[in-house]
Design a protein around this motif. Structure first.
Motif, PDB file in Angstrom:
ATOM      1  N   THR A   1      26.429 -20.723 -29.336  1.00 14.73           N
ATOM      2  CA  THR A   1      25.382 -21.060 -30.305  1.00 14.73           C
ATOM      3  C   THR A   1      24.228 -21.905 -29.767  1.00 14.73           C
ATOM      4  OG1 THR A   1      26.546 -23.061 -31.042  1.00 14.73           O
ATOM      5  CG2 THR A   1      27.046 -21.005 -32.210  1.00 14.73           C
ATOM      6  N   ASP A   2      24.323 -22.399 -28.533  1.00 16.03           N
ATOM      7  CA  ASP A   2      23.326 -23.358 -28.054  1.00 16.03           C
ATOM      8  C   ASP A   2      22.462 -22.882 -26.892  1.00 16.03           C
ATOM      9  OD1 ASP A   2      24.315 -25.105 -29.957  1.00 16.03           O
ATOM     10  OD2 ASP A   2      25.635 -26.129 -28.553  1.00 16.03           O
ATOM     11  N   LYS A   3      22.961 -22.029 -26.026  1.00 22.21           N
ATOM     12  CA  LYS A   3      22.219 -21.619 -24.824  1.00 22.21           C
ATOM     13  C   LYS A   3      20.926 -20.919 -25.215  1.00 22.21           C
ATOM     14  CE  LYS A   3      22.619 -18.766 -20.624  1.00 22.21           C
ATOM     15  NZ  LYS A   3      21.245 -18.989 -20.364  1.00 22.21           N
ATOM     16  N   PRO A   4      19.789 -21.423 -24.715  1.00 22.19           N
ATOM     17  CA  PRO A   4      18.524 -20.745 -25.022  1.00 22.19           C
ATOM     18  C   PRO A   4      18.350 -19.485 -24.165  1.00 22.19           C
ATOM     19  CG  PRO A   4      18.116 -22.731 -23.738  1.00 22.19           C
ATOM     20  CD  PRO A   4      19.594 -22.668 -23.990  1.00 22.19           C
ATOM     21  N   PHE A   5      17.832 -18.445 -24.777  1.00 24.88           N
ATOM     22  CA  PHE A   5      17.470 -17.208 -24.091  1.00 24.88           C
ATOM     23  C   PHE A   5      15.971 -16.998 -24.246  1.00 24.88           C
ATOM     24  CE2 PHE A   5      21.988 -16.566 -24.724  1.00 24.88           C
ATOM     25  CZ  PHE A   5      22.383 -15.901 -23.572  1.00 24.88           C
ATOM     26  N   ASP A   6      15.414 -16.069 -23.496  1.00 29.33           N
ATOM     27  CA  ASP A   6      13.987 -15.770 -23.599  1.00 29.33           C
ATOM     28  C   ASP A   6      13.605 -15.525 -25.053  1.00 29.33           C
ATOM     29  OD1 ASP A   6      13.670 -15.946 -20.866  1.00 29.33           O
ATOM     30  OD2 ASP A   6      13.694 -13.775 -20.522  1.00 29.33           O
ATOM     31  N   GLY A   7      12.518 -16.171 -25.462  1.00 24.32           N
ATOM     32  CA  GLY A   7      12.038 -16.027 -26.829  1.00 24.32           C
ATOM     33  C   GLY A   7      12.586 -17.058 -27.794  1.00 24.32           C
ATOM     34  N   ASP A   8      13.618 -17.794 -27.386  1.00 26.91           N
ATOM     35  CA  ASP A   8      14.169 -18.844 -28.250  1.00 26.91           C
ATOM     36  C   ASP A   8      13.290 -20.086 -28.183  1.00 26.91           C
ATOM     37  OD1 ASP A   8      16.299 -17.227 -28.900  1.00 26.91           O
ATOM     38  OD2 ASP A   8      17.738 -18.228 -27.597  1.00 26.91           O
ATOM     39  N   THR A   9      13.334 -20.875 -29.239  1.00 27.22           N
ATOM     40  CA  THR A   9      12.617 -22.140 -29.265  1.00 27.22           C
ATOM     41  C   THR A   9      13.613 -23.284 -29.406  1.00 27.22           C
ATOM     42  OG1 THR A   9      12.330 -22.060 -31.672  1.00 27.22           O
ATOM     43  CG2 THR A   9      10.589 -21.059 -30.317  1.00 27.22           C
ATOM     44  N   TRP A  10      13.179 -24.463 -29.043  1.00 26.75           N
ATOM     45  CA  TRP A  10      14.065 -25.623 -29.059  1.00 26.75           C
ATOM     46  C   TRP A  10      14.509 -25.986 -30.471  1.00 26.75           C
ATOM     47  CZ3 TRP A  10      12.896 -29.949 -31.849  1.00 26.75           C
ATOM     48  CH2 TRP A  10      11.576 -30.064 -32.288  1.00 26.75           C
ATOM     49  N   ASP A  11      13.718 -25.624 -31.467  1.00 33.61           N
ATOM     50  CA  ASP A  11      14.007 -26.081 -32.819  1.00 33.61           C
ATOM     51  C   ASP A  11      14.620 -25.018 -33.723  1.00 33.61           C
ATOM     52  OD1 ASP A  11      11.699 -24.555 -32.901  1.00 33.61           O
ATOM     53  OD2 ASP A  11      10.677 -25.852 -34.336  1.00 33.61           O
ATOM     54  N   GLN A  12      14.941 -23.855 -33.195  1.00 30.38           N
ATOM     55  CA  GLN A  12      15.560 -22.849 -34.063  1.00 30.38           C
ATOM     56  C   GLN A  12      17.009 -23.228 -34.318  1.00 30.38           C
ATOM     57  OE1 GLN A  12      14.749 -19.612 -31.219  1.00 30.38           O
ATOM     58  NE2 GLN A  12      16.854 -18.953 -31.549  1.00 30.38           N
ATOM     59  N   PRO A  13      17.538 -22.905 -35.477  1.00 31.30           N
ATOM     60  CA  PRO A  13      18.874 -23.365 -35.855  1.00 31.30           C
ATOM     61  C   PRO A  13      20.020 -22.703 -35.090  1.00 31.30           C
ATOM     62  CG  PRO A  13      17.961 -21.988 -37.580  1.00 31.30           C
ATOM     63  CD  PRO A  13      16.875 -22.189 -36.564  1.00 31.30           C
ATOM     64  N   LEU A  14      19.785 -21.528 -34.522  1.00 29.20           N
ATOM     65  CA  LEU A  14      20.851 -20.822 -33.808  1.00 29.20           C
ATOM     66  C   LEU A  14      20.273 -20.170 -32.560  1.00 29.20           C
ATOM     67  CD1 LEU A  14      23.789 -19.733 -33.746  1.00 29.20           C
ATOM     68  CD2 LEU A  14      22.965 -17.764 -35.067  1.00 29.20           C
ATOM     69  N   ARG A  15      20.941 -20.418 -31.448  1.00 28.87           N
ATOM     70  CA  ARG A  15      20.591 -19.761 -30.187  1.00 28.87           C
ATOM     71  C   ARG A  15      21.882 -19.160 -29.640  1.00 28.87           C
ATOM     72  NH1 ARG A  15      17.895 -24.777 -29.946  1.00 28.87           N
ATOM     73  NH2 ARG A  15      19.528 -25.587 -28.629  1.00 28.87           N
ATOM     74  N   GLY A  16      21.982 -19.047 -28.349  1.00 24.10           N
ATOM     75  CA  GLY A  16      23.216 -18.587 -27.732  1.00 24.10           C
ATOM     76  C   GLY A  16      23.519 -17.118 -27.965  1.00 24.10           C
ATOM     77  N   ASN A  17      24.723 -16.736 -27.539  1.00 27.58           N
ATOM     78  CA  ASN A  17      25.159 -15.347 -27.667  1.00 27.58           C
ATOM     79  C   ASN A  17      25.205 -14.869 -29.117  1.00 27.58           C
ATOM     80  OD1 ASN A  17      25.528 -14.666 -24.925  1.00 27.58           O
ATOM     81  ND2 ASN A  17      27.513 -15.682 -24.892  1.00 27.58           N
ATOM     82  N   PHE A  18      25.553 -15.767 -30.038  1.00 32.02           N
ATOM     83  CA  PHE A  18      25.639 -15.349 -31.434  1.00 32.02           C
ATOM     84  C   PHE A  18      24.272 -14.889 -31.944  1.00 32.02           C
ATOM     85  CE2 PHE A  18      29.615 -18.011 -32.794  1.00 32.02           C
ATOM     86  CZ  PHE A  18      30.370 -17.340 -31.847  1.00 32.02           C
TER      87      PHE A  18
END
Length: 134
Positions: free
Chosen positions: A56-73
């Motif tokens: 849920t935390d790892k940033p991928f391309d296109g993710d922002t620091w403040d979005q509620p969900l990152r990572g594989n999910f």
């Protein structure tokens, strides 16, 4: 009764560390299901993330620091938007993650707690179901 073919991809959370296998590399046009490995069962009998950084935390391309969900999910959610026929399942347990399975299944109350937590995780992260590996 007609049966349809299931073509399953198996994605491990730790792939983002060692082999750099990412959700974006899955040939989703050629598969029907993805089993995401692994979630665990906590000492409280509830499902627990196996690797919160990868999940849920790892940033991928296109993710922002403040979005509620990152990572594989989040990557799996994006994949399902592009390929709505793909079904995702969270694998629970495995070699090291099933230690508390017996306790979770011991009583009606503990099983209810476990099942409720599974529904909560599936709903929160847009999975289509769970796969148990006790």
């Amino acid at each position: 009764m007609a049966t349809s073919t299931i073509i399953l991809a198996y994605l491990t959370a730790w792939s983002v560390y060692d082999s750099a296998h990412y959700v974006a590399n899955i040939p989703a046009d050629k598969i029907t299901h993805i089993n995401y490995v692994f979630a665990n069962i906590g000492t409280d009998g509830r499902i627990a993330l196996g690797d919160s950084w990868a999940d849920t935390d790892k940033p991928f391309d296109g993710d922002t620091w403040d979005q509620p969900l990152r990572g594989n999910f989040n990557q799996l959610i994006k994949l399902k938007v592009k390929y709505p026929h793909v079904r995702t399942l969270i694998f629970i347990g495995g070699w090291s993650g099933s230690t508390n399975f017996s306790d979770a299944a011991l009583t009606d109350q503990s099983l209810s707690t476990f099942a409720t937590s599974c529904v909560e995780l599936v709903t929160k992260y847009n999975f289509d179901g769970v796969d148990l590996d006790p």
